[in-house]
Enzyme design. Sequence first.
Site, PDB file in Angstrom:
ATOM      1  N   HIS A 333      47.848  36.267  33.597  1.00  0.00           N
ATOM      2  CA  HIS A 333      47.767  37.336  34.592  1.00  0.00           C
ATOM      3  C   HIS A 333      48.107  36.877  35.994  1.00  0.00           C
ATOM      4  O   HIS A 333      47.919  37.650  36.939  1.00  0.00           O
ATOM      5  CB  HIS A 333      46.352  37.918  34.620  1.00  0.00           C
ATOM      6  CG  HIS A 333      46.063  38.864  33.494  1.00  0.00           C
ATOM      7  ND1 HIS A 333      46.434  40.192  33.508  1.00  0.00           N
ATOM      8  CD2 HIS A 333      45.429  38.670  32.311  1.00  0.00           C
ATOM      9  CE1 HIS A 333      46.037  40.771  32.389  1.00  0.00           C
ATOM     10  NE2 HIS A 333      45.435  39.876  31.649  1.00  0.00           N
ATOM     11  N   LYS A 521      42.538  47.916  46.380  1.00  0.00           N
ATOM     12  CA  LYS A 521      42.684  46.833  45.422  1.00  0.00           C
ATOM     13  C   LYS A 521      41.768  45.697  45.857  1.00  0.00           C
ATOM     14  O   LYS A 521      41.156  45.755  46.926  1.00  0.00           O
ATOM     15  CB  LYS A 521      44.134  46.348  45.336  1.00  0.00           C
ATOM     16  CG  LYS A 521      44.759  46.022  46.688  1.00  0.00           C
ATOM     17  CD  LYS A 521      46.224  45.673  46.533  1.00  0.00           C
ATOM     18  CE  LYS A 521      47.071  46.904  46.279  1.00  0.00           C
ATOM     19  NZ  LYS A 521      47.797  46.839  45.012  1.00  0.00           N
ATOM     20  N   ARG A 522      41.674  44.691  45.047  1.00  0.00           N
ATOM     21  CA  ARG A 522      40.889  43.510  45.403  1.00  0.00           C
ATOM     22  C   ARG A 522      41.406  42.911  46.714  1.00  0.00           C
ATOM     23  O   ARG A 522      42.596  42.962  46.982  1.00  0.00           O
ATOM     24  CB  ARG A 522      41.012  42.507  44.243  1.00  0.00           C
ATOM     25  CG  ARG A 522      40.145  41.290  44.295  1.00  0.00           C
ATOM     26  CD  ARG A 522      40.148  40.608  42.935  1.00  0.00           C
ATOM     27  NE  ARG A 522      41.484  40.339  42.428  1.00  0.00           N
ATOM     28  CZ  ARG A 522      42.175  39.227  42.665  1.00  0.00           C
ATOM     29  NH1 ARG A 522      41.653  38.264  43.404  1.00  0.00           N
ATOM     30  NH2 ARG A 522      43.365  39.048  42.152  1.00  0.00           N
ATOM     31  N   LYS A 527      47.779  39.937  48.589  1.00  0.00           N
ATOM     32  CA  LYS A 527      47.936  41.396  48.528  1.00  0.00           C
ATOM     33  C   LYS A 527      48.224  41.991  49.907  1.00  0.00           C
ATOM     34  O   LYS A 527      48.591  43.144  50.035  1.00  0.00           O
ATOM     35  CB  LYS A 527      46.695  42.034  47.896  1.00  0.00           C
ATOM     36  CG  LYS A 527      46.531  41.642  46.422  1.00  0.00           C
ATOM     37  CD  LYS A 527      45.263  42.206  45.818  1.00  0.00           C
ATOM     38  CE  LYS A 527      45.039  41.716  44.394  1.00  0.00           C
ATOM     39  NZ  LYS A 527      45.934  42.327  43.402  1.00  0.00           N
ATOM     40  N   THR A 629      48.172  47.579  38.505  1.00  0.00           N
ATOM     41  CA  THR A 629      48.046  48.835  37.741  1.00  0.00           C
ATOM     42  C   THR A 629      47.691  49.987  38.670  1.00  0.00           C
ATOM     43  O   THR A 629      47.916  51.145  38.332  1.00  0.00           O
ATOM     44  CB  THR A 629      46.982  48.726  36.628  1.00  0.00           C
ATOM     45  OG1 THR A 629      45.736  48.303  37.186  1.00  0.00           O
ATOM     46  CG2 THR A 629      47.413  47.761  35.544  1.00  0.00           C
ATOM     47  N   LYS A 633      48.795  54.138  38.728  1.00  0.00           N
ATOM     48  CA  LYS A 633      47.882  55.285  38.876  1.00  0.00           C
ATOM     49  C   LYS A 633      48.357  56.208  39.982  1.00  0.00           C
ATOM     50  O   LYS A 633      48.326  57.439  39.853  1.00  0.00           O
ATOM     51  CB  LYS A 633      46.458  54.784  39.149  1.00  0.00           C
ATOM     52  CG  LYS A 633      45.840  54.061  37.975  1.00  0.00           C
ATOM     53  CD  LYS A 633      44.668  53.180  38.385  1.00  0.00           C
ATOM     54  CE  LYS A 633      44.395  52.141  37.300  1.00  0.00           C
ATOM     55  NZ  LYS A 633      43.625  50.999  37.771  1.00  0.00           N
TER      56      LYS A 633
END
Length: 792
Positions: A333, A521-522, A527, A629, A633
Amino acid sequence: MFNKKNFKEDIELILKIKYGNKLENALEEEKFYAISKAIMNILIDDWNKTKNKYNKGKEAYYFSAEYLMGRALGNNLINLGIYDEIKEVLSELNIDLNDIESKEEDAGLGNGGLGRLAACFMDSSATLNLPLTGYGLRYNYGIFEQAFGDGFQLEKANDWLKNDDPWSIKKEDETVIVNLNNKTIRAVPYDTPIIGYDTKNTNTLRLWEAHPIEDFDFSLFNDQEYDKAVEKKNRAEDITRVLYPNDSTEKGKILRLEQQYLLASASLKDLIRKFKNKNIDISNFPQYNKIQLNDTHPVVAIPELIRILIDEEGTDFDTAWNICKQTFSYTNHTILQEALEKWYVPLFREVLPRIYEIITIISEKLIDELKHNELSEDKVNNMKIINHDLIHMAWLAIYACHTVNGVAALHTEILKNQELNNWYELYPEKFQNKTNGITPRRWLALSNPELTNFLEELLGTKDFIKDLDILKKLEKFIDDEEKLNKLLEIKKEKKLQLKEYIKIQESIEIDENSIFDIQIKRLHEYKRQLLNAFHILDLYYRLKENPSMNIEKRTFIFGAKAAPGYFRAKAIIKYINEIAKLINNDEEIKGKIKVVFVHNYNVSYGEKLFPAADLSEQISTAGKEASGTGNMKFMLNATPTIGTLDGANVEIVEEAGMENNFIFGAHSEEIEEMKKNDSYNPREYYENVKGLKRVVDTLIDGTFDDNSTGMFRNIYDSLLNTNGWERPDNYFIFKDFDDYRRAQEHVDKAYKDKRNWAKKCWMNMINAGKFNSDRTISQYAKEIWNIDSKKI
């Protein structure tokens, strides 16, 4: 067949037995429990039939440290096909189903995309009637509950089990014993039903809870040694108390290793017990059992299976090794080297001496094989499982598993050509891609019933809730103004719902007529929530300089948790909250922009945020995000992406069209080239890109206050100064800043043309079919596990 009378009687009976209460006097939490248990009564027979059917043939098992399930009630009712009937019955009892749903605690079993993916896979496997069982741990407090104090993240226990969990059944009679070096643990299983959509099949998620052999030492208590009397109980239960305990100390690392071993050992012992009941020789184990390791957390299962086969089943090493190689497959991952789990040898050996011994045998076996293949000494050293006093769990997984898969096309290619290139050259046949997906049941039918009903009206069927590819038929409406306006009306309705929810949860008013620009998100540096923050601050300063700037109103919404020990991630949260405080209290900008950082972002909050978004922020450094993901969505809920060509964004724009999204930034190849040549100098961008220095300097010039923690200086230094192994601006924020700003200006311009904006939304929504987790899990079933659908 649903029986209204029986259902009402079940609710009354459960309230009486569990709480000694009647419906008219029951608390909302008590009603939720009773209703959920009454639904369990509806599904239990089919659940048992499914288990019996699966047990007769080949099965697959998903080993995962996380399952980010979300609330179960609404999702279960949709999958059972009785949502409307239950709503009607409850209405007759003066109960509002929506109110009852809000009383359910999110199961605290996951943290981010890894766990949410596992949850989607469980839903899809049940829907497709595939014999897949999930194995995990039942964390009593799960991931922490997040709050903010003066802009800082605060963590408190997430007591999701405080009102009991009506959806799990304790299976005390199937308890297994797990031996750690210094203690013996009872692993007690709790089974949760995973209900398939439009089928009677109900799959199982089995979670282990750690307990001591003896709960209470009466003799010690009698001697007034009260703490010691329960010491063994507490130490045992610590293992499944919290998801990802802080591992910044040796004690924390030991606890994490114990967690991983408990998951692996208990699950394998359970499987072997089931298999032996078939009275088939143990050498045939792989013909009936396939195990998917979800990232490196459960990789200790590999040597544990060998240990069980040798020490408890009497096989020799070669037989055990062959069984192992045919049984396991591994999902990678991450591209981040630091996230590929490694264990310090002395610690590992102390906690799991026998497992360490087995890993050394596997390691030597690998070295012999590498030398036999005439690999260079450098390559051999780079591929050693045990090297420089570290155990490389990813290398163990790749060597022992028959299949290794990435989770997006770009991610898999990067693994093959860069990060895992040595392994790919040696074992090209092992590598596959399985692009991630999401379940349309939760992320469309449950979270956006308004859009679901509209799509059903257009298509004349609900089949798209299983087969999202059907949505492509709606391309014929791309120039239909009435349909496009209806889509925008639904989006407005979801924005109004989110506005109300944020007002209740955050005590902040937002403008539903503004662009809802959302990054949820985390919290991790790659990110790049920080890039988003810099752009917001730059936009604010430009507005201050030019108050008549003609921009669309914008509400920037963040949601993210930072790991408790991740200092810089927590600093970024504080920084964004400081920016929010500055902007939201400045009346001169007339509410043109607003910043909201929602607290305790989880699945249930996500169900409100995804459908209401106008813009999906997917701005990770290219080459760093394996898949994502959340991007899927948003797409399914008719939201264009602003993002880099990273992870599944690449495939999203392939499906929906580059012209319907907003792509910016350096490509992964360009970034790799700059790293290789050491040619990236962030200071050049800092000095020369208009407006960049001004926003970056707010970290150190007193504009914002970090309460003398040094947090903001730490961020500043990470961007401009070399620190040991870490190069400055490791995630290329400065490199991409100006391009991101231009992309945001393009968003602003595009949003002004409502008809064309609606077309972008439409094209994203109708082309989301590829990202159905049903497609993903069916590929795992056919191409990795070789299991077939078994409908009861």
